[in-house]
Motif scaffolding. Structure first.
Motif, mmCIF file in Angstrom:
data_model
loop_
_atom_site.group_PDB
_atom_site.id
_atom_site.type_symbol
_atom_site.label_atom_id
_atom_site.label_comp_id
_atom_site.label_asym_id
_atom_site.label_seq_id
_atom_site.Cartn_x
_atom_site.Cartn_y
_atom_site.Cartn_z
ATOM 1 N N PRO A 71 -14.955 -6.012 4.395
ATOM 2 C CA PRO A 71 -13.992 -6.099 3.288
ATOM 3 C C PRO A 71 -14.681 -5.852 1.961
ATOM 4 O O PRO A 71 -15.900 -6.027 1.821
ATOM 5 C CB PRO A 71 -13.473 -7.549 3.377
ATOM 6 C CG PRO A 71 -13.818 -8.016 4.744
ATOM 7 C CD PRO A 71 -15.087 -7.298 5.113
ATOM 8 N N VAL B 101 -9.879 -6.929 -0.020
ATOM 9 C CA VAL B 101 -9.163 -5.937 0.771
ATOM 10 C C VAL B 101 -9.958 -5.672 2.047
ATOM 11 O O VAL B 101 -11.165 -5.409 1.993
ATOM 12 C CB VAL B 101 -8.974 -4.615 -0.016
ATOM 13 C CG1 VAL B 101 -8.205 -3.604 0.827
ATOM 14 C CG2 VAL B 101 -8.263 -4.871 -1.332
ATOM 15 N N SER B 102 -9.265 -5.754 3.184
ATOM 16 C CA SER B 102 -9.911 -5.450 4.466
ATOM 17 C C SER B 102 -9.215 -4.253 5.102
ATOM 18 O O SER B 102 -8.033 -3.987 4.848
ATOM 19 C CB SER B 102 -9.866 -6.665 5.403
ATOM 20 O OG SER B 102 -8.531 -7.092 5.612
ATOM 21 N N PHE B 103 -9.959 -3.525 5.973
ATOM 22 C CA PHE B 103 -9.492 -2.239 6.476
ATOM 23 C C PHE B 103 -9.554 -2.171 7.993
ATOM 24 O O PHE B 103 -10.177 -2.988 8.662
ATOM 25 C CB PHE B 103 -10.360 -1.105 5.893
ATOM 26 C CG PHE B 103 -10.466 -1.109 4.398
ATOM 27 C CD1 PHE B 103 -9.621 -0.327 3.622
ATOM 28 C CD2 PHE B 103 -11.420 -1.897 3.750
ATOM 29 C CE1 PHE B 103 -9.725 -0.322 2.242
ATOM 30 C CE2 PHE B 103 -11.526 -1.891 2.371
ATOM 31 C CZ PHE B 103 -10.676 -1.106 1.618
ATOM 32 N N TYR C 95 0.162 5.170 0.863
ATOM 33 C CA TYR C 95 -0.828 6.114 1.375
ATOM 34 C C TYR C 95 -0.514 7.521 0.869
ATOM 35 O O TYR C 95 0.654 7.910 0.751
ATOM 36 C CB TYR C 95 -0.824 6.106 2.904
ATOM 37 C CG TYR C 95 -1.259 4.780 3.495
ATOM 38 C CD1 TYR C 95 -2.603 4.495 3.695
ATOM 39 C CD2 TYR C 95 -0.316 3.822 3.860
ATOM 40 C CE1 TYR C 95 -3.003 3.279 4.242
ATOM 41 C CE2 TYR C 95 -0.698 2.607 4.405
ATOM 42 C CZ TYR C 95 -2.040 2.336 4.590
ATOM 43 O OH TYR C 95 -2.433 1.131 5.128
ATOM 44 N N ILE D 195 -2.760 0.480 -4.202
ATOM 45 C CA ILE D 195 -2.162 -0.824 -3.890
ATOM 46 C C ILE D 195 -1.535 -1.363 -5.169
ATOM 47 O O ILE D 195 -2.052 -1.137 -6.278
ATOM 48 C CB ILE D 195 -3.189 -1.829 -3.326
ATOM 49 C CG1 ILE D 195 -4.278 -2.150 -4.369
ATOM 50 C CG2 ILE D 195 -3.821 -1.307 -2.035
ATOM 51 C CD1 ILE D 195 -5.212 -3.290 -3.938
ATOM 52 N N THR E 91 -6.218 2.341 7.629
ATOM 53 C CA THR E 91 -5.102 1.505 7.175
ATOM 54 C C THR E 91 -5.668 0.234 6.553
ATOM 55 O O THR E 91 -6.771 -0.191 6.893
ATOM 56 C CB THR E 91 -4.163 1.110 8.331
ATOM 57 O OG1 THR E 91 -4.902 0.385 9.319
ATOM 58 C CG2 THR E 91 -3.513 2.327 8.959
ATOM 59 N N ILE E 92 -4.913 -0.341 5.642
ATOM 60 C CA ILE E 92 -5.307 -1.621 5.043
ATOM 61 C C ILE E 92 -4.671 -2.743 5.848
ATOM 62 O O ILE E 92 -3.460 -2.753 6.083
ATOM 63 C CB ILE E 92 -4.874 -1.690 3.572
ATOM 64 C CG1 ILE E 92 -5.757 -0.768 2.735
ATOM 65 C CG2 ILE E 92 -4.947 -3.120 3.043
ATOM 66 C CD1 ILE E 92 -5.503 -0.831 1.251
ATOM 67 N N GLU E 93 -5.489 -3.672 6.286
ATOM 68 C CA GLU E 93 -5.000 -4.803 7.078
ATOM 69 C C GLU E 93 -4.613 -5.984 6.210
ATOM 70 O O GLU E 93 -3.712 -6.748 6.547
ATOM 71 C CB GLU E 93 -6.072 -5.247 8.084
ATOM 72 C CG GLU E 93 -6.220 -4.320 9.277
ATOM 73 C CD GLU E 93 -7.033 -4.951 10.372
ATOM 74 O OE1 GLU E 93 -7.968 -5.718 10.054
ATOM 75 O OE2 GLU E 93 -6.748 -4.687 11.560
ATOM 76 N N ALA F 202 -4.598 -7.314 1.838
ATOM 77 C CA ALA F 202 -4.924 -7.153 0.421
ATOM 78 C C ALA F 202 -4.354 -8.362 -0.295
ATOM 79 O O ALA F 202 -3.159 -8.417 -0.594
ATOM 80 C CB ALA F 202 -4.338 -5.855 -0.120
ATOM 81 N N GLN G 126 2.126 -0.236 8.639
ATOM 82 C CA GLN G 126 2.463 -1.217 7.603
ATOM 83 C C GLN G 126 3.912 -1.688 7.752
ATOM 84 O O GLN G 126 4.211 -2.880 7.611
ATOM 85 C CB GLN G 126 2.248 -0.609 6.222
ATOM 86 C CG GLN G 126 2.604 -1.551 5.075
ATOM 87 C CD GLN G 126 2.374 -0.918 3.716
ATOM 88 O OE1 GLN G 126 1.459 -0.104 3.560
ATOM 89 N NE2 GLN G 126 3.186 -1.283 2.743
ATOM 90 N N VAL H 92 0.831 -1.200 0.000
ATOM 91 C CA VAL H 92 0.000 0.000 0.000
ATOM 92 C C VAL H 92 0.869 1.254 0.000
ATOM 93 O O VAL H 92 1.902 1.316 0.675
ATOM 94 C CB VAL H 92 -0.913 0.033 1.247
ATOM 95 C CG1 VAL H 92 -1.880 1.224 1.160
ATOM 96 C CG2 VAL H 92 -1.675 -1.269 1.375
#
Length: 402
Positions: free
Chosen positions: A258, A266-268, A197, A280, A206-208, A210, A316, A195
């Motif tokens: 997601p 993708v989860s956040f 940003y 991404i 934030t992306i947890e 992907a 990240q 990712v």
């Protein structure tokens, strides 16, 4: 029947010679301590002794290979342990920096610490043994494995092959771990995508994760996420591909759910704000060196670390540090398991060698008491034959003529 003087001499001389030869054979055995010195002493035992000695010679070569393997694996395991400790220390430093706002001097201080640790890590990764061979260069022993390219990135110049040694019949044991496996191939903590940003981010999203969720419908590309105000207190999410075409729109975006598109899920975590954006891009693995360099750049890039985007990036990086530590531990575990295995082979070979030596002793060793007794008998027979021949040879017909 007539017996000529010449015949008497031949018979007695032959008897004495045979007794002398047999006595000498016993003397040789007493001198060597062995019952079987030649194949003629005991043909069956000689074959068995030869086979056992050949097995022991092979075992000795295996043990030499094992000693070499143990030394290399022990050094490898030790160096990877040092690398793990350094990486954990850097990770803890970043975790401490995540709490609170940092001043310019504090940011630079952390960056300097990371630079020093990076140099130490590179020194470990470029370790040379007593012969000048690089430990983590695969089979390119004379190639410095880790160095900077024109973009100031640390790249791997070795190969993925590993050196091997024969430690038992038909058994090849790895004596090294490639630097690519240990330092360059840590799984991406987020899955299959990394990712980036936006520096203008104001939310704490934030992306947890992907990752590819459906290989059949998966389309590899770089995707952009844009969050816009929906006019009702929330935000809408628009996902576009590298050409700018809209891939998916999610009204009233809920970060707890997601999203899935083009075979990717993708989860956040956190909450975005209108105007936030991120991208991404495909990235299945991370180099621990890249992770450290990214962390250094984050702390040296003005006040970015204190921004929402900086905190998201730091989160990240912490995940990538965890993945890097796990990868080094995995490589260390490979070296440790191989070391344990070769020690087991060494014990087995030593036990086999002991059994073989015992068997050779049974077949080969001389019974000194029996040998001395036999030697005395031969000496007695030799003396008797010599005395008899001396008396017979001195007798003359003229001694009986008066």
């Amino acid at each position: 029947m007539r017996i000529s003087t010449a015949q008497i001499y031949r018979q007695n001389t032959g008897s004495i010679t045979r007794n002398q030869q047999q006595s000498q054979e016993i003397i040789d055995k007493l001198s060597s301590g062995k019952r079987v010195n030649t194949g003629g002493d005991d043909p069956v035992a000689a074959i068995g002794i030869d086979n056992l000695n050949q097995q022991n010679a092979l075992i000795k070569q295996y043990l030499k290979n094992i000693d070499y393997t143990k030394n290399r694996l022990a050094v490898t395991e030790s160096k990877l342990g040092d690398a793990e400790s350094i990486t954990m220390s850097m990770r803890d430093r970043l975790l401490a920096a995540a709490n609170g706002t940092l001043s310019t001097d504090e940011r630079q201080g952390i960056a300097d610490e990371l630079k020093a640790s990076l140099e130490e890590m590179q020194s470990i990764a470029n370790y040379q043994d007593e012969s000048g061979n690089y430990l983590f260069s695969g089979t390119n022993l004379e190639t410095r494995p880790f160095d900077f390219n024109n973009s100031s990135e640390i790249v791997y110049r070795g190969n993925n092959n590993v050196r091997q040694a024969i430690v038992a019949d038909g058994v090849l044991m790895d004596t090294s771990v490639s630097g690519d496996v240990a330092f360059m191939a840590a799984p991406n903590a987020l899955g299959d995508y990394s990712v980036n940003y936006s520096s203008t981010q104001t939310g704490d999203l934030t992306i947890e994760n992907a990752a590819i969720s459906d290989q059949a419908s998966y389309i590899e590309d770089t995707y952009s996420f844009s969050f816009t105000d929906n006019g009702s207190g929330g935000v809408d999410l628009t996902v576009t591909d590298s050409s700018g075409a809209t891939v998916q729109t999610t009204p009233n975006f809920d970060p707890s759910n997601p999203i899935t598109f083009n075979g990717i899920e993708v989860s956040f975590d956190g909450t975005p704000k209108a105007g936030d954006s991120l991208t991404i891009e495909p990235n299945a693995t991370n180099s621990i060196f890249d992770t450290v360099q990214e962390a250094i750049a984050l702390f040296e890039n003005g006040d970015e670390i204190n921004s929402a985007a900086g905190r998201s990036k730091l989160a990240q990086l912490l995940n990538n540090f965890d993945s890097g530590v796990d990868q080094i531990r995995l490589a260390r575990g490979i070296a440790g398991n191989n070391l344990k295995a070769v020690e087991s082979y060494a014990n087995n070979h030593s036990n086999t060698e002991l059994v073989n030596n015992s068997a050779v002793s049974v077949l080969e060793d001389l019974d000194y008491a029996a040998a001395v007794t036999e030697f005395e008998k031969q000496q007695l027979a030799l003396n008797a034959a010599s005395n008899l021949f001396g008396r017979v040879s001195s007798v003359s017909l003229f001694d009986y003529l008066r």
